[in-house]
Motif scaffolding. Structure first.
Motif, short mmCIF file in Angstrom:
data_model
loop_
_atom_site.label_atom_id
_atom_site.label_comp_id
_atom_site.label_asym_id
_atom_site.label_seq_id
_atom_site.Cartn_x
_atom_site.Cartn_y
_atom_site.Cartn_z
N GLU A 78 -1.14 -0.26 0.20
CA GLU A 78 -1.50 -1.37 1.08
C GLU A 78 -0.28 -1.79 1.91
O GLU A 78 0.81 -1.95 1.38
CB GLU A 78 -2.01 -2.57 0.27
N GLN A 84 -0.15 -7.18 -4.99
CA GLN A 84 0.41 -7.33 -3.65
C GLN A 84 1.71 -8.12 -3.71
O GLN A 84 1.83 -9.09 -4.48
CB GLN A 84 -0.56 -8.05 -2.70
N TYR A 125 -4.40 -4.51 8.96
CA TYR A 125 -4.68 -4.41 7.53
C TYR A 125 -4.96 -2.95 7.18
O TYR A 125 -5.85 -2.33 7.78
CB TYR A 125 -5.88 -5.28 7.15
N HIS A 146 -5.07 -0.09 3.73
CA HIS A 146 -4.82 0.42 2.38
C HIS A 146 -5.62 1.70 2.19
O HIS A 146 -6.64 1.93 2.84
CB HIS A 146 -5.13 -0.60 1.28
N ASN A 180 0.08 -4.57 5.16
CA ASN A 180 -0.49 -5.47 6.15
C ASN A 180 0.64 -6.18 6.89
O ASN A 180 1.65 -6.54 6.29
CB ASN A 180 -1.39 -6.53 5.49
#
Length: 718
Positions: free
Chosen positions: A167, A711, A191, A193, A169
């Protein structure tokens, strides 16, 4: 992580006692949450940021009796149910049952409506029918996404997030004051992932995300009495197709379910792209102390290319390539009134929208492709008013109503083409129609008056109770999949459905503001439900086809309770619980040509009897800054994905465990967040398809919620 609103400008140590500072616009005018006789849950930007919420589906965990999730076979289409009322099918021509609003602009279609969290001030969830102030298609409730005003100070924010499944972002946001009265601002976000699983046939990622989002706006306030805001937004979703997981063995090809629920054998390939955009102009003028005039005008459009392999095999047993397109123009004129002992709002609303689409059902077992196409054009006009009168300092009463007229024109086409490949409508080989099944145009006007009455009483300065009766309706229409050859009555369409809701509520704070709460109990009468059923055609036609009709009615009742308790200046706890009893009173289908009530064999979908959310919130000084730790637990009892119970697709009860930690330096410029979601790696279904039997290769498939993820988020503010 409180499910009750936390005021944006209140210091964290005072949040649990801030009930009088919570301002919402649930009744189209700014009021404190305690004084609004509506069941409302609010998540502010601060709460969403503390928990690392990435999109609007975070509401499902924190709002009682709500289902807010990504639609099956999609990455950005929204499916919402509140108190068991909503719409599962996002096909064009079908109306949603929960209204979605961005800065009071109505979002008519669910495609591209899984809004990512950025530039948000708060999200309000209004439970129960909101037909008086929000109109058609809010029979379950309404979700209001309120963006952050620009203001007139220089502001800059940059954020980077990295996490599980590669991921990454990035978000950049800025506000620049051009003059003392004019500001411009914008946000750009990406965004990304990797997929949670993989397509074992094509090698593509499965359950990945690739989204770009933009928002730009300008605000002009030349005087204290006038303001003008122009905003533009766009979302581009190019994530890989999401086909689902085969749940049972195939009847052809020897395919068994993949071991990983995020994997698929799907063989259908093609473009997957969702683009939505819109522009809005909002003006507000304070004429005098009694009257303020507000205007909201917007244009939105969206385009979707998608492919869904319903059979989840390389074979063309049940492949569906599709296209959707829509646009809408809306304008609303409001008058906000304030008197010595009364207040209210009145307005006019107009919508001119068009929704179209085409899809193939490639049925390899039949050797044909079933092509469907159509369009629905809607012109809707409504007038509404809602006023509150204060009989005393403690006793208040409100009365309101809305008249709505929907004029709709529809075109519906359905045909068989020989050969289990794409039809000419989807770019396939040009060939003659084997048989035309449906080809008609229709028009109708659906009118409805939806009232609301409430009485509220302030038991003290801190506690208010209310009783209300409200009504909402979802507009009528035509089945875009209707097969007039088998079921001729499909050309007659279906009529609106209605919900009448009776509610008691109590909200406020006790113990010197250390405990605050909101409670509601409700009873709803759901009539003329628009239900998709499998119908056996009457002679002389033979066969089976899907039909949308006003087939059912239901009784829904339950309660909701939300509370936050501040134990110390550094520690608080939040709890939300919702109980829902949703039962069909009638469910008619055609068996051998005669209407038969089969309600004893059906269960309402997306209606878990119990939803609950619990969290702790600890904050304190740490390493020269402020540290916040929020562990949270959400629970949903067992529920059905379809009206017909199916042990393969029914979802058992499950719980999700999350943990978030954020640290902000003493200057407020730097922030570090660490987030863990679904820490126990719970496996749970959020959607599915059921095409059992040999004709469609026993195609029963499911779509699953995200697995365990982590995250790390870094934020800089200036």
């Amino acid at each position: 992580m409180s499910t009750i609103a936390m005021a944006q400008d209140v210091a964290p140590q005072d949040e649990a006692s801030a009930i009088d500072d919570i301002v919402v616009s649930a009744r189209r005018r700014e009021e404190t949450l305690k004084d609004v006789p509506v069941a409302v849950s609010v998540l502010t930007a601060e709460r969403l940021e503390q928990t690392g919420a990435q999109d609007i589906t975070a509401l499902q965990q924190q709002t009682p009796n709500a289902t807010v999730q990504i639609a099956r076979g999609s990455n950005s289409t929204l499916i919402s149910f509140i108190r068991g009322v909503g719409q599962q099918d996002p096909l064009w021509g079908f109306e949603p049952g929960v209204g979605l609003y961005v800065d009071d602009v109505y979002i008519a279609r669910p495609q591209g409506a899984v809004l990512d969290i950025f530039d948000v001030n708060r999200i309000e969830v209004l439970r129960g029918p909101q037909g008086t102030l929000y109109g058609r298609n809010t029979i379950g409730g309404a979700i209001k996404y309120v963006t952050q005003p620009l203001g007139h100070d220089l502001d800059f924010m940059a954020r980077a997030t990295v996490g599980s499944y590669n991921e990454h972002n990035f978000l950049v946001s800025a506000t620049v004051p051009v003059t003392e009265t004019l500001s411009v601002g914008g946000t750009v976000a990406t965004y990304r992932h990797d997929g949670y699983g993989r397509n074992r046939t094509t090698g593509e990622e499965h359950y990945n995300k690739e989204v770009n989002a933009y928002r730009f706006s300008t605000e002009w306030t030349p005087t204290d009495d006038f303001s003008l805001r122009i905003a533009y937004d766009r979302v581009d979703d190019e994530s890989a197709p999401r086909h689902g997981h085969r749940e049972v063995n195939s009847t052809v090809g020897g395919f068994t379910p993949p071991d990983d629920v995020y994997d698929t054998y799907a063989g259908l390939t093609g473009e997957q792209d969702v683009d939505t955009s819109g522009v809005s102009v909002t003006g507000e003028y304070r004429v005098n102390d009694m009257l303020t005039i507000k205007s909201i005008t917007a244009y939105r459009e969206g385009y979707t290319d998608t492919v869904i392999d319903f059979d989840q095999t390389p074979l063309p047993s049940l492949d569906v390539p599709a296209y959707y397109g829509d646009h809408q123009f809306t304008t609303e004129l409001q008058g906000l009134f304030t008197g010595e002992n009364w207040s209210g709002v009145a307005g006019l609303f107009y919508l001119d929208g068009s929704s179209k689409g085409a899809f193939d059902t490639i049925a390899g077992g039949l050797g044909v492709v079933i092509a469907a196409a159509g369009k629905v054009e809607t012109k809707s006009i409504s007038a509404y008013a809602d006023f509150t009168y204060d009989f005393s300092d403690r006793l208040h009463a409100s009365i309101g109503g809305r008249w709505t007229s929907d004029e709709k024109d529809a075109e519906v086409f359905r045909a068989f083409y020989l050969g289990a490949t794409r039809s000419p409508l989807q770019g396939g080989t040009v060939r003659p129609i084997l048989q035309t099944r449906t080809n008609y145009t229709a028009n109708d006007t659906f009118e409805k008056f939806t009232p609301r009455v409430s009485v509220s009483y302030d038991f003290s300065d801190e506690v208010t109770g209310y009783a209300s009766i409200s009504q909402g309706f979802k507009s009528g229409g035509w089945d875009m999949r209707g097969d007039a050859f088998l079921v001729p009555q499909t050309v007659d369409g279906y009529q609106p459905e209605t919900v009448t809701n009776y509610e008691l509520g109590l909200k406020g704070s006790v113990a010197d503001g250390r405990i605050w709460f909101a409670a509601s109990a409700f009873y709803a009468d759901y009539q003329d439900m628009q239900i998709t059923t499998q119908q056996v055609a009457t002679p002389p036609a033979t066969g089976i086809a899907s039909v949308v009709d006003n087939a059912g009615s239901a009784t829904i009742y339950g309660f909701e309770f939300e509370t936050t308790i501040r134990f110390t200046d550094n520690l608080s706890a939040s709890w939300a619980v919702g109980h829902l009893n949703n039962e069909f009173d009638e469910f008619f289908t055609l068996i051998s040509g005669a209407p038969v009530d089969i309600s004893n064999t059906r269960e309402p979908q997306n209606s878990p009897s119990l939803t609950s959310f619990m969290s702790l919130n600890w904050h304190g000084d740490f390493a020269g800054g402020r540290l916040t730790i929020v562990p949270a637990l959400s629970y949903r009892s067992a529920y059905h994905l379809f009206d017909a119970p199916d042990p393969v697709l029914d979802q058992d009860a499950y719980a999700l465990v999350d943990l978030s930690t954020t640290w902000t330096d003493s200057t407020g410029h730097y922030e570090i967040g660490l987030y863990g979601r679904n820490l126990t790696d719970e496996v749970y279904k959020v959607g599915g398809y059921n095409f059992a039997g040999a004709t469609f290769n026993n195609s029963i498939s499911a779509f699953y919620g995200p697995p365990r993820t982590y995250q790390l988020q870094l934020t800089y503010r200036y």
